[in-house]
Design a protein around this motif. Structure first.
Motif, PDB file in Angstrom:
ATOM      1  N   LEU A  76      -3.934  34.253  72.978  1.00  0.00           N
ATOM      2  CA  LEU A  76      -3.949  35.125  74.153  1.00  0.00           C
ATOM      3  C   LEU A  76      -2.652  35.005  74.951  1.00  0.00           C
ATOM      4  O   LEU A  76      -2.147  35.982  75.500  1.00  0.00           O
ATOM      5  CB  LEU A  76      -5.139  34.764  75.049  1.00  0.00           C
ATOM      6  CG  LEU A  76      -6.515  35.250  74.597  1.00  0.00           C
ATOM      7  CD1 LEU A  76      -7.596  34.662  75.493  1.00  0.00           C
ATOM      8  CD2 LEU A  76      -6.583  36.773  74.620  1.00  0.00           C
ATOM      9  N   GLY A  77      -2.129  33.800  74.983  1.00  0.00           N
ATOM     10  CA  GLY A  77      -0.901  33.571  75.740  1.00  0.00           C
ATOM     11  C   GLY A  77       0.264  34.417  75.245  1.00  0.00           C
ATOM     12  O   GLY A  77       1.117  34.837  76.032  1.00  0.00           O
ATOM     13  N   TYR A  78       0.284  34.691  73.953  1.00  0.00           N
ATOM     14  CA  TYR A  78       1.390  35.503  73.436  1.00  0.00           C
ATOM     15  C   TYR A  78       1.258  36.956  73.892  1.00  0.00           C
ATOM     16  O   TYR A  78       2.254  37.611  74.214  1.00  0.00           O
ATOM     17  CB  TYR A  78       1.459  35.436  71.905  1.00  0.00           C
ATOM     18  CG  TYR A  78       2.736  36.038  71.387  1.00  0.00           C
ATOM     19  CD1 TYR A  78       3.925  35.316  71.406  1.00  0.00           C
ATOM     20  CD2 TYR A  78       2.780  37.369  70.957  1.00  0.00           C
ATOM     21  CE1 TYR A  78       5.121  35.887  70.974  1.00  0.00           C
ATOM     22  CE2 TYR A  78       3.977  37.943  70.522  1.00  0.00           C
ATOM     23  CZ  TYR A  78       5.136  37.199  70.542  1.00  0.00           C
ATOM     24  OH  TYR A  78       6.321  37.774  70.148  1.00  0.00           O
ATOM     25  N   PHE A  79       0.017  37.457  73.902  1.00  0.00           N
ATOM     26  CA  PHE A  79      -0.186  38.819  74.413  1.00  0.00           C
ATOM     27  C   PHE A  79       0.270  38.910  75.871  1.00  0.00           C
ATOM     28  O   PHE A  79       0.862  39.915  76.291  1.00  0.00           O
ATOM     29  CB  PHE A  79      -1.668  39.214  74.317  1.00  0.00           C
ATOM     30  CG  PHE A  79      -2.131  39.547  72.932  1.00  0.00           C
ATOM     31  CD1 PHE A  79      -1.683  40.692  72.288  1.00  0.00           C
ATOM     32  CD2 PHE A  79      -3.011  38.720  72.253  1.00  0.00           C
ATOM     33  CE1 PHE A  79      -2.109  41.017  71.010  1.00  0.00           C
ATOM     34  CE2 PHE A  79      -3.454  39.031  70.981  1.00  0.00           C
ATOM     35  CZ  PHE A  79      -2.991  40.179  70.354  1.00  0.00           C
ATOM     36  N   LEU A  80       0.029  37.832  76.619  1.00  0.00           N
ATOM     37  CA  LEU A  80       0.448  37.823  78.028  1.00  0.00           C
ATOM     38  C   LEU A  80       1.971  37.799  78.141  1.00  0.00           C
ATOM     39  O   LEU A  80       2.544  38.391  79.058  1.00  0.00           O
ATOM     40  CB  LEU A  80      -0.165  36.610  78.737  1.00  0.00           C
ATOM     41  CG  LEU A  80      -1.706  36.641  78.841  1.00  0.00           C
ATOM     42  CD1 LEU A  80      -2.229  35.317  79.367  1.00  0.00           C
ATOM     43  CD2 LEU A  80      -2.149  37.784  79.753  1.00  0.00           C
ATOM     44  N   GLN A  81       2.611  37.141  77.194  1.00  0.00           N
ATOM     45  CA  GLN A  81       4.077  37.158  77.181  1.00  0.00           C
ATOM     46  C   GLN A  81       4.604  38.573  76.926  1.00  0.00           C
ATOM     47  O   GLN A  81       5.601  38.992  77.517  1.00  0.00           O
ATOM     48  CB  GLN A  81       4.602  36.212  76.095  1.00  0.00           C
ATOM     49  CG  GLN A  81       4.448  34.744  76.409  1.00  0.00           C
ATOM     50  CD  GLN A  81       5.008  33.874  75.284  1.00  0.00           C
ATOM     51  OE1 GLN A  81       5.999  34.234  74.649  1.00  0.00           O
ATOM     52  NE2 GLN A  81       4.355  32.738  75.035  1.00  0.00           N
ATOM     53  N   VAL A  82       3.919  39.288  76.038  1.00  0.00           N
ATOM     54  CA  VAL A  82       4.317  40.673  75.742  1.00  0.00           C
ATOM     55  C   VAL A  82       4.279  41.510  77.016  1.00  0.00           C
ATOM     56  O   VAL A  82       5.136  42.382  77.240  1.00  0.00           O
ATOM     57  CB  VAL A  82       3.404  41.279  74.655  1.00  0.00           C
ATOM     58  CG1 VAL A  82       3.692  42.773  74.482  1.00  0.00           C
ATOM     59  CG2 VAL A  82       3.599  40.542  73.332  1.00  0.00           C
ATOM     60  N   LEU A  83       3.297  41.251  77.859  1.00  0.00           N
ATOM     61  CA  LEU A  83       3.170  41.996  79.125  1.00  0.00           C
ATOM     62  C   LEU A  83       4.363  41.750  80.043  1.00  0.00           C
ATOM     63  O   LEU A  83       4.745  42.627  80.824  1.00  0.00           O
ATOM     64  CB  LEU A  83       1.890  41.595  79.855  1.00  0.00           C
ATOM     65  CG  LEU A  83       0.559  42.098  79.286  1.00  0.00           C
ATOM     66  CD1 LEU A  83      -0.593  41.559  80.110  1.00  0.00           C
ATOM     67  CD2 LEU A  83       0.527  43.620  79.262  1.00  0.00           C
ATOM     68  N   GLN A  84       4.939  40.572  79.970  1.00  0.00           N
ATOM     69  CA  GLN A  84       6.009  40.189  80.893  1.00  0.00           C
ATOM     70  C   GLN A  84       7.399  40.575  80.402  1.00  0.00           C
ATOM     71  O   GLN A  84       8.370  40.525  81.150  1.00  0.00           O
ATOM     72  CB  GLN A  84       5.954  38.677  81.133  1.00  0.00           C
ATOM     73  CG  GLN A  84       4.655  38.222  81.790  1.00  0.00           C
ATOM     74  CD  GLN A  84       4.510  36.708  81.770  1.00  0.00           C
ATOM     75  OE1 GLN A  84       5.427  35.985  81.375  1.00  0.00           O
ATOM     76  NE2 GLN A  84       3.362  36.222  82.205  1.00  0.00           N
ATOM     77  N   GLN A  85       7.490  40.957  79.139  1.00  0.00           N
ATOM     78  CA  GLN A  85       8.801  41.277  78.562  1.00  0.00           C
ATOM     79  C   GLN A  85       9.246  42.697  78.895  1.00  0.00           C
ATOM     80  O   GLN A  85       8.421  43.572  79.178  1.00  0.00           O
ATOM     81  CB  GLN A  85       8.740  41.095  77.037  1.00  0.00           C
ATOM     82  CG  GLN A  85       8.530  39.655  76.602  1.00  0.00           C
ATOM     83  CD  GLN A  85       8.187  39.539  75.132  1.00  0.00           C
ATOM     84  OE1 GLN A  85       8.004  40.537  74.438  1.00  0.00           O
ATOM     85  NE2 GLN A  85       8.087  38.312  74.641  1.00  0.00           N
ATOM     86  N   ASP A  86      10.548  42.900  78.881  1.00  0.00           N
ATOM     87  CA  ASP A  86      11.126  44.229  79.092  1.00  0.00           C
ATOM     88  C   ASP A  86      11.292  44.904  77.727  1.00  0.00           C
ATOM     89  O   ASP A  86      12.032  44.415  76.863  1.00  0.00           O
ATOM     90  CB  ASP A  86      12.477  44.097  79.788  1.00  0.00           C
ATOM     91  CG  ASP A  86      13.112  45.457  80.101  1.00  0.00           C
ATOM     92  OD1 ASP A  86      12.480  46.491  79.769  1.00  0.00           O
ATOM     93  OD2 ASP A  86      14.217  45.482  80.668  1.00  0.00           O
ATOM     94  N   HIS A  87      10.605  46.010  77.535  1.00  0.00           N
ATOM     95  CA  HIS A  87      10.677  46.730  76.256  1.00  0.00           C
ATOM     96  C   HIS A  87      11.419  48.054  76.404  1.00  0.00           C
ATOM     97  O   HIS A  87      11.203  48.984  75.626  1.00  0.00           O
ATOM     98  CB  HIS A  87       9.264  46.980  75.727  1.00  0.00           C
ATOM     99  CG  HIS A  87       8.438  45.736  75.591  1.00  0.00           C
ATOM    100  ND1 HIS A  87       8.592  44.852  74.562  1.00  0.00           N
ATOM    101  CD2 HIS A  87       7.474  45.217  76.394  1.00  0.00           C
ATOM    102  CE1 HIS A  87       7.745  43.846  74.701  1.00  0.00           C
ATOM    103  NE2 HIS A  87       7.059  44.038  75.810  1.00  0.00           N
TER     104      HIS A  87
END
Length: 545
Positions: free
Chosen positions: A68-79
């Motif tokens: 789950l933590g990785y999905f949360l990292q995806v939320l914080q990244q600039d895409h």
């Protein structure tokens, strides 16, 4: 299973290939850096968590590869340009992964608690909604879970969200608060918690009028559930801003408070509050002494009265006896030495009279009032646009019941007699109505036809219309210049006349229409509103021959 493409779209595949595709995505997801590839992979994961594919085993499989933590990292990244789309899809995937996890289970994981707090502090409305969707689960758990929530920073973030500068976040936060307080027992738990109570009270008394109105609106929605919830909130002074808002020096604040009161007043508990709290007394005082000072607020008061009168659960007659609401409306319609209504104000009052009289519970009370007398007299002096509103209001009164009882017909018949004048002469009102129905103004014509439709549900109405040949000639006329709406409305009048006449014939043996009238009207009904008689065309050559 969708197949990832380079443009974010998908094609559906089935069987082993779909499973293989998911397996490939899961093993490679944490290594992806290209936004399009990430989005396509999320699309595959999202699909696997929905419909027949959604199983506990699928969820566990995904989480075994992607924490789950990785999905949360995806939320914080600039895409880049794809950030919004990826955030939206990631949030949906997380909601699907967590949908079977109760709040009490989530908060046992310190990492998830921290992530939840972070989501509830996010400036992104979609991420905030993800966090709030987890808080909403508390409403399905034991009261002890709610009490634990109230002592956490999480609840503070939920209530604080109502004060957000983002309307989306504020409305979603309000929705969560309403869900948390959905029962009397849960509401008591919230307001008996000192910190939660003070936070709610502070927002309800905020100097920021927008924030204050949002919280007042939330509190009235909670209060409208029952008289006991209203009493509980009132006893804690949480509804005081609703009362004091009527005396605000800010015109827009007063207007918004009146609109909130109007919605609240349509419920039984709300109408009782308006009565017992002194709100209706204060409003009556405004109409009496401040009518000419705030036209915006005055129109809001008139609309409030209309909503009170239209609500089936409100005892409007009792309120009128206490506060002379119809008397207030009469003054606002005709004016006096201290107040002269403009046309728009008259239109608003007439609409409200229609709403109140259109409630079958009030129709006799309204029809016998002095207010209705002034309403009838007003027609003679109205310009065209205001006349449209008058006809629509009358139509609402006539349509107070979809299937009028004998008692309702008696009430409406007596009211119509006052409207029509001498009962022994040709109906003057029908003549006026017909003139309006023939108007070149479609708006005026349609408003007149809107009166004819409910009038045709009464035996006296059919007799009045059938007694004038011009009325039937007008109804049967298929003039091609008439609008689509006018043709449909005329057809509705004819259909209602035939239905009512048939019912009266069966029940009493009385013929409201002659056999010839029935024959012509029924032919028109069966042909439909848009029938056109076929005409033969003859060419010039045929004539010459």
């Amino acid at each position: 299973m969708p197949t990832a493409t380079n443009n974010g779209e998908s094609a559906t595949t089935n069987g082993d290939s779909g499973v293989a595709q998911l397996d490939h995505i899961l093993t490679s997801f944490t290594t992806l850096t290209d936004p399009l590839a990430i989005n396509d992979a999320l699309l595959v994961i999202e699909y696997s968590l929905q419909g027949p594919n959604a199983t506990a085993q699928t969820t566990q499989k995904i989480l075994s590869f992607i924490p789950l933590g990785y999905f949360l990292q995806v939320l914080q990244q600039d895409h880049g340009y794809d950030t919004e789309q990826i955030v939206n899809r990631t949030c949906h995937v997380l909601e699907l992964l967590l949908k079977d996890q109760p709040y009490s289970t989530l908060v046992q994981d310190e990492f998830l608690v921290a992530a939840l707090a972070q989501a509830l502090d996010s400036p992104s409305p979609r991420v905030r909604a993800l966090g709030l969707s987890q808080i909403d689960k508390v409403s399905d758990e034991d009261l002890s879970v709610l009490r634990t929530l109230l002592f956490s920073p999480v609840f503070k973030a939920v209530v604080g969200g109502i004060g957000s500068g983002s309307i989306t976040i504020a409305e979603r936060s309000k929705k969560s608060l309403l869900k948390i307080c959905q029962t009397q027992e849960r509401l008591e738990a919230v307001i008996n918690n000192t910190e939660a109570f003070n936070q709610i009270k502070d927002l309800a008394n905020s100097r920021d009028s927008i924030v204050q109105l949002r919280m007042i609106e939330a509190l009235t929605e909670i209060a409208s559930k029952s008289s006991s919830t209203t009493h509980l909130l009132d006893s804690k002074s949480l509804l005081d801003p609703l009362k004091s808002g009527l005396t605000s020096t800010d015109i827009l604040t007063r207007f918004n408070i009146l609109e909130i009161l109007a919605e609240f007043g349509t419920t039984l508990s709300g109408s009782e509050f308006l009565d017992h709290s002194g709100v209706l007394a204060r409003i009556a005082d405004v109409v009496e002494n401040e009518a000419g000072q705030d036209s915006l607020g005055l129109n809001a008061i008139v609309k409030l009265y209309g909503k009170l009168g239209a609500a089936e659960q409100v005892d409007f007659v009792t309120l009128d006896m206490k506060y002379q609401i119809l008397g207030q409306l009469e003054r606002l319609l005709v004016g006096d030495d201290d107040y002269e209504p403009d046309e728009s104000s008259k239109v608003e009052v007439m609409s409200t009279i229609g709403l109140i009289g259109g409630n079958v519970q009030n129709v006799e009370w309204v029809s016998q009032s002095q207010c209705s007398e002034e309403f009838i007299i007003t027609l003679q002096s109205l310009p065209r646009d205001a006349k449209v509103a008058w006809y629509h209001s009358l139509a609402q009164i006539l349509a107070c019941s979809p299937d009028p009882s004998e008692e309702t017909e008696r009430i409406i018949s007596e009211f119509y007699t006052r409207l029509d004048g001498d009962p022994n002469s040709q109906s003057a009102f029908i003549t006026r109505l017909l003139t309006s129905a023939k108007s070149q103004s479609q708006e005026l014509a349609m408003s007149a036809l809107s009166v004819m439709i409910p009038l045709a549900h009464y035996s006296f109405g059919i007799q009045k219309m059938a007694a004038q040949r011009d009325v039937l000639t007008f109804l049967l006329d298929r003039n091609s210049e008439q609008s689509h709406s006018e043709k449909v409305a005329k057809h509705e009048v004819i259909t209602a006349m035939l239905k009512t006449a048939e019912e009266v014939k069966k029940s009493t043996g009385t013929d409201l229409l002659t056999a010839d009238q029935v024959s012509r009207l029924d032919l028109h009904r069966r042909q439909g509103p848009f029938y056109q008689r076929a005409t033969a065309t003859v060419s010039i050559q045929d004539i010459a021959a």
